[in-house]
Scaffold this motif. Structure first.
Motif, short mmCIF file in Angstrom:
data_model
loop_
_atom_site.label_atom_id
_atom_site.label_comp_id
_atom_site.label_asym_id
_atom_site.label_seq_id
_atom_site.Cartn_x
_atom_site.Cartn_y
_atom_site.Cartn_z
N GLU A 45 65.12 -10.40 1.69
CA GLU A 45 64.40 -10.39 0.41
C GLU A 45 65.11 -9.50 -0.60
O GLU A 45 65.27 -9.86 -1.77
CB GLU A 45 62.97 -9.91 0.62
CG GLU A 45 62.12 -9.96 -0.64
CD GLU A 45 60.69 -9.47 -0.40
OE1 GLU A 45 59.92 -9.42 -1.38
OE2 GLU A 45 60.37 -9.12 0.75
N SER A 46 65.55 -8.32 -0.11
CA SER A 46 66.27 -7.40 -0.99
C SER A 46 67.58 -8.03 -1.46
O SER A 46 67.94 -7.96 -2.64
CB SER A 46 66.55 -6.10 -0.25
OG SER A 46 67.31 -5.21 -1.05
N GLU A 47 68.30 -8.66 -0.50
CA GLU A 47 69.55 -9.32 -0.86
C GLU A 47 69.31 -10.45 -1.86
O GLU A 47 70.08 -10.64 -2.79
CB GLU A 47 70.23 -9.87 0.40
CG GLU A 47 70.83 -8.80 1.29
CD GLU A 47 71.40 -9.37 2.57
OE1 GLU A 47 71.11 -10.56 2.87
OE2 GLU A 47 72.14 -8.66 3.27
N LYS B 290 66.84 -10.60 -4.01
CA LYS B 290 66.53 -10.00 -5.31
C LYS B 290 67.80 -9.59 -6.03
O LYS B 290 67.99 -9.87 -7.21
CB LYS B 290 65.63 -8.78 -5.12
CG LYS B 290 64.19 -9.10 -4.77
CD LYS B 290 63.37 -7.84 -4.57
CE LYS B 290 61.93 -8.16 -4.21
NZ LYS B 290 61.13 -6.93 -3.95
N TYR B 291 68.69 -8.91 -5.28
CA TYR B 291 69.95 -8.49 -5.90
C TYR B 291 70.81 -9.70 -6.27
O TYR B 291 71.52 -9.69 -7.28
CB TYR B 291 70.71 -7.55 -4.97
CG TYR B 291 70.18 -6.14 -5.00
CD1 TYR B 291 70.39 -5.33 -6.13
CD2 TYR B 291 69.46 -5.61 -3.93
CE1 TYR B 291 69.89 -4.04 -6.16
CE2 TYR B 291 68.96 -4.32 -3.97
CZ TYR B 291 69.18 -3.53 -5.09
OH TYR B 291 68.68 -2.26 -5.15
#
Length: 665
Positions: free
Chosen positions: A159-161, A163-164
């Motif tokens: 999810e973080s990846e 988003k980035y």
């Protein structure tokens, strides 16, 4: 008959039985101990251990399994593997079962998402094998471990990846890495910029894409940054594509390590539009400054021309046409008239040239002016596309007509072998965003475009096209004031002019003039036409008395002599204060006042107001080296006031006196 065993034999058998019993007890104890160990290992194992039949019904499960799923020991008979998994995992389950039947075990761990008793879910990683009895598979045993935290961490990382990645890919700036002089991993904006410019970003060193004039500076800063030396983090430069497209970009760069090697992480923003706005602002400021200078120069020149012309005209009155100096003096007066026309162009640029405003239909003005021009340039074909019911504009028709003629002339000079001029009008509504770059009010405008099929103008000259005295013509072929005066006149009408051009494809000038609500009646049109036909008379009564007010003594003397030589009585005043005193004492005798607008101490506007306070019927002709504008224009609108722009001749002076006194119709 069976022989009775002896005591020794019985004792021996008893010992064998006792030995067997001891071994049985020992085996039983060993089995019991093993069972206890297995049970302890089974129940206390941190991993989940379970047994189920081929239909998925649970036979047994350890505490770790039951605790993970939220069940109790008594729930085991009611647990079925199919109820623990989601429907989308059934294919995976069937594949695992088929593999067990073929191999007796699973070759790798399989991940399952299991449903707990309370409806929540956990993720497990399981390994299974077949249980055999007498060589026959009777059940399935499995060992599983809870990987929920790992799954959640992986999901959070993804999810973080994501988003980035979304931020990276959807950023308004182009983002990329520069390493070993190569541009790497551009985001979507970077790829779009490269596509727009026709650049293959991974084929050439990054410096290849930088404008030659900016290249060394950018490379030098990049090298300094890689070495850890001080260099600006943010600066602007130009990028140039294969087709000579040019983009202004603002770079923000930081040093990083990428795959163990020095590199820079770069954020590049397209600021081309911002640069254009800045250039337009600077150009407007420059034009305003030049306009102020041009206006002041024009004013002073007109005063000088007034002095020259006034004295020359007086000299002509005193000599006959046969005098050897007569033609020389006439040459002086004619040169003054040509110089005055030149200065009027300069005044047009300086926005001080508008004074006779009337509601006007631009279509009529364009038809008349283009017909006039076409008669003198047969090699030019003119096409008109004029909007029906075009909105009315309030303009000085003569000045706008002269501006249009200047544009036609400019177009024809760009087509020395002939060509086409396209003239269009259109009613447009300019929104706030559209007029921000021009600093004018949004609203209704009439758009005029004059396009040609000529040679075009390069970018270098395009930025200077409206500057006074700038010309690309050979020396003596033009003074560079035509387009400058068009710029000033349009600006002074509250409008704007822009130019677009491409080499060998022609040039288009676009004018926006604010529309007005007032419509023009047919009676008004006929009145304007009739006024143009009226002959101008140059006779006035010779017993008039005129008060001339001007701070320039030579101009004062020249105007006075022009009037005195034809028998008009004259009072002269070198300042507004003196004029007030003279008028106060001779109010009954003075018929009209010729009043200069620009004077020290008390200017023409204040002098006029004081004269008006003394005599509400005072007749005044305003005079200035500027055209009628500012305070003079406000006074002129009150009525009963005339205006003369210096330099003026005797005929113009007498006509204006006659008009103000009501002696001319």
């Amino acid at each position: 008959m069976e022989k009775t065993p002896t005591y020794a034999e019985l004792e021996k058998k008893l010992k064998v039985l006792e030995q067997k019993h001891t071994e049985y007890i020992r085996t039983t104890e060993s089995l019991r101990a093993a069972h206890e160990k297995f049970k302890a290992l089974f129940e206390r194992n941190i991993h989940c251990i379970y047994f189920h039949d081929f239909e998925g019904n649970f036979i047994d499960a350890n505490a770790a399994s039951l605790n993970l799923l939220g069940y109790q020991k008594e729930d085991i008979p009611s647990i079925n593997f199919a109820t623990l998994i989601d429907k989308d995992q059934l294919p995976k389950t069937l594949e695992a079962l088929e593999e067990l039947k073929q191999n007796g075990f699973l070759k790798k761990f399989i991940e399952f998402k299991l449903k707990c008793k309370d409806g929540s879910h956990v993720w497990v990683e399981t390994d299974s094998s077949l249980l055999y009895q007498n060589g026959e598979a009777i059940a399935i045993s499995g060992v599983a471990r809870d990987i929920t935290s790992r799954k959640q961490a992986v999901a959070a990382l993804k999810e973080s990846e994501e988003k980035y990645r979304l931020l990276f890919e959807n950023a308004n700036d182009a983002i990329f890495i520069v390493q070993d002089n190569q541009l790497k991993y551009p985001n979507k904006k970077g790829r779009e910029m490269g596509k727009f410019l026709g650049l293959e970003l991974d084929k050439f060193p990054f410096a290849h894409y930088i404008h030659p004039d900016d290249r060394n500076n950018v490379i030098d800063r990049h090298i300094k940054r890689l070495k850890g030396e001080r260099a600006p983090d943010t600066y602007s430069f130009r990028i140039v594509g294969k087709q000579e497209q040019e983009i202004w970009a603002k770079l923000n760069s930081i040093s990083i390590k990428w795959e163990g090697k020095p590199a820079t992480l770069n954020f590049l923003r397209d600021i081309t539009s911002q640069k254009k706005l800045e250039n337009q602002f600077y150009q407007a400021q420059k034009m305003k400054a030049i306009g102020l200078l041009a206006g002041g120069v024009a004013h002073d020149f007109n005063n000088l021309l007034m002095c020259i012309q006034g004295n020359a005209l007086v000299m002509l009155k005193d000599i006959s046409k046969t005098h050897p100096h007569y033609e020389l003096i006439r040459n002086i007066t004619q040169s003054v008239e040509r110089a005055a026309g030149f200065i009027n162009q300069l005044l047009g640029f300086s926005r001080k040239g508008k004074y006779k405003l009337t509601p006007t239909n631009l279509n009529n003005l364009i038809v008349d002016s283009s017909h006039m021009f076409a008669r003198s340039r047969k090699e030019i074909i003119i096409h008109r596309n004029l909007q029906e019911e075009v909105w009315t504009v309030t303009i000085d028709s003569a000045q706008i007509e002269q501006s249009l003629l200047n544009l036609y002339i400019n177009a024809s000079e760009a087509m020395p072998k002939g060509g086409k001029i396209f003239i269009e009008t259109e009613n447009v509504i300019l929104e706030k965003k559209a007029v921000e770059k021009w600093d004018i009010r949004p609203g209704e405008y009439v758009k005029i475009s004059v396009a040609d099929t000529g040679l075009g103008i390069d970018n270098k000259n395009l930025n200077r096209i409206f500057e006074p005295f700038f010309t690309t013509k050979k020396f003596g072929k033009g003074n560079g004031l035509g387009l400058a005066s068009v710029y000033g006149i349009v600006d002074n009408h509250g409008g704007r002019i822009s130019v677009d051009s491409e080499i060998n494809k022609g040039t288009t000038f676009t004018i926006y003039l604010p529309a007005c609500k007032e419509s023009i009646s047919q009676e008004k049109i006929e009145e304007l036409i009739e006024n143009k036909k009226k002959p101008l008379e140059d006779t006035v009564q010779k017993n008039l008395t005129v008060l001339i007010v001007d701070d320039e003594e030579k101009i004062l003397d020249a105007i006075a002599k022009m009037l005195e030589i034809i028998g008009i009585n004259v009072f002269v005043a070198k300042s507004g204060k003196i004029a007030i005193d003279i008028y106060k004492k001779n109010m009954a005798a003075i018929d009209i006042v010729i009043l200069d607008m620009i004077m020290p101490d008390m200017d023409g506007g204040e002098t006029y107001l004081r004269l008006k306070n003394m005599d509400r019927n005072v007749k005044v002709i305003l005079s200035s080296g500027y055209s009628l504008q500012g305070q003079a224009h406000d006074i002129f609108k009150l009525g009963g006031v005339g205006f003369l722009q210096k330099p003026f001749n005797e005929k113009e002076l007498l006509q204006e006196i006659g008009t103000v006194l009501g002696q001319l119709n």
